[in-house]
Scaffold this motif. Structure first.
Motif, PDB file in Angstrom:
ATOM      1  N   ARG A  17       0.828  -1.207   0.000  1.00  0.00           N
ATOM      2  CA  ARG A  17       0.000   0.000   0.000  1.00  0.00           C
ATOM      3  C   ARG A  17       0.858   1.250   0.000  1.00  0.00           C
ATOM      4  O   ARG A  17       0.563   2.207  -0.702  1.00  0.00           O
ATOM      5  CB  ARG A  17      -0.941  -0.003   1.198  1.00  0.00           C
ATOM      6  CG  ARG A  17      -2.050  -1.062   1.029  1.00  0.00           C
ATOM      7  CD  ARG A  17      -3.116  -0.967   2.068  1.00  0.00           C
ATOM      8  NE  ARG A  17      -3.695   0.367   2.073  1.00  0.00           N
ATOM      9  CZ  ARG A  17      -4.431   0.851   3.065  1.00  0.00           C
ATOM     10  NH1 ARG A  17      -4.687   0.110   4.121  1.00  0.00           N
ATOM     11  NH2 ARG A  17      -4.921   2.063   3.007  1.00  0.00           N
ATOM     12  N   LEU A  61       4.807   0.700  -9.206  1.00  0.00           N
ATOM     13  CA  LEU A  61       3.906   0.347  -8.105  1.00  0.00           C
ATOM     14  C   LEU A  61       4.675  -0.008  -6.835  1.00  0.00           C
ATOM     15  O   LEU A  61       4.252   0.344  -5.733  1.00  0.00           O
ATOM     16  CB  LEU A  61       2.983  -0.806  -8.505  1.00  0.00           C
ATOM     17  CG  LEU A  61       1.877  -0.447  -9.493  1.00  0.00           C
ATOM     18  CD1 LEU A  61       1.163  -1.711  -9.962  1.00  0.00           C
ATOM     19  CD2 LEU A  61       0.899   0.527  -8.882  1.00  0.00           C
ATOM     20  N   THR A  66       0.140   1.365  -3.635  1.00  0.00           N
ATOM     21  CA  THR A  66      -1.223   1.388  -4.161  1.00  0.00           C
ATOM     22  C   THR A  66      -2.073   2.513  -3.588  1.00  0.00           C
ATOM     23  O   THR A  66      -3.016   2.964  -4.243  1.00  0.00           O
ATOM     24  CB  THR A  66      -1.926   0.033  -3.941  1.00  0.00           C
ATOM     25  OG1 THR A  66      -1.942  -0.267  -2.552  1.00  0.00           O
ATOM     26  CG2 THR A  66      -1.228  -1.083  -4.710  1.00  0.00           C
TER      27      THR A  66
END
Length: 92
Positions: A17, A61, A66
């Motif tokens: 995340r 990423l 995220t």
């Protein structure tokens, strides 16, 4: 006897995340994949093929995370994509 071309070992992507920095070993493994990749646009898309686009996306990423990514588009579309992925993975 034919020699087989060097095939890079698969990368174990660690997309979280929150973005993260790569270790020196991770950097080497990822940077090696970029050798010979040039920034190009073909038919309105960056890079010449999907494999390269996905490689670059995975790298970004890992570095960005995220949480930052979902801020870049319509939240409803992200939710739809997640719901579709959940249905597809649940069907396995």
């Amino acid at each position: 006897m034919e020699e087989t071309p060097d095939v890079a070992a698969p990368i174990a992507w660690d997309i979280r995340r929150e973005g993260r920095s790569w270790t020196p070993d991770e950097f080497s493994a990822r940077a090696d994949r970029l050798l010979g990749v040039e920034l190009e646009v073909s038919k309105g898309k960056l890079f010449g093929n999907e494999k390269t686009r996905l490689l670059i996306l995975r790298m970004l990423l890992e570095n960005v995370g995220t949480d930052a990514v979902v801020q870049l588009g319509d939240l409803g579309r992200w939710k739809e994509a997640v719901a579709t992925a959940e249905r597809e993975h649940g069907a396995l």
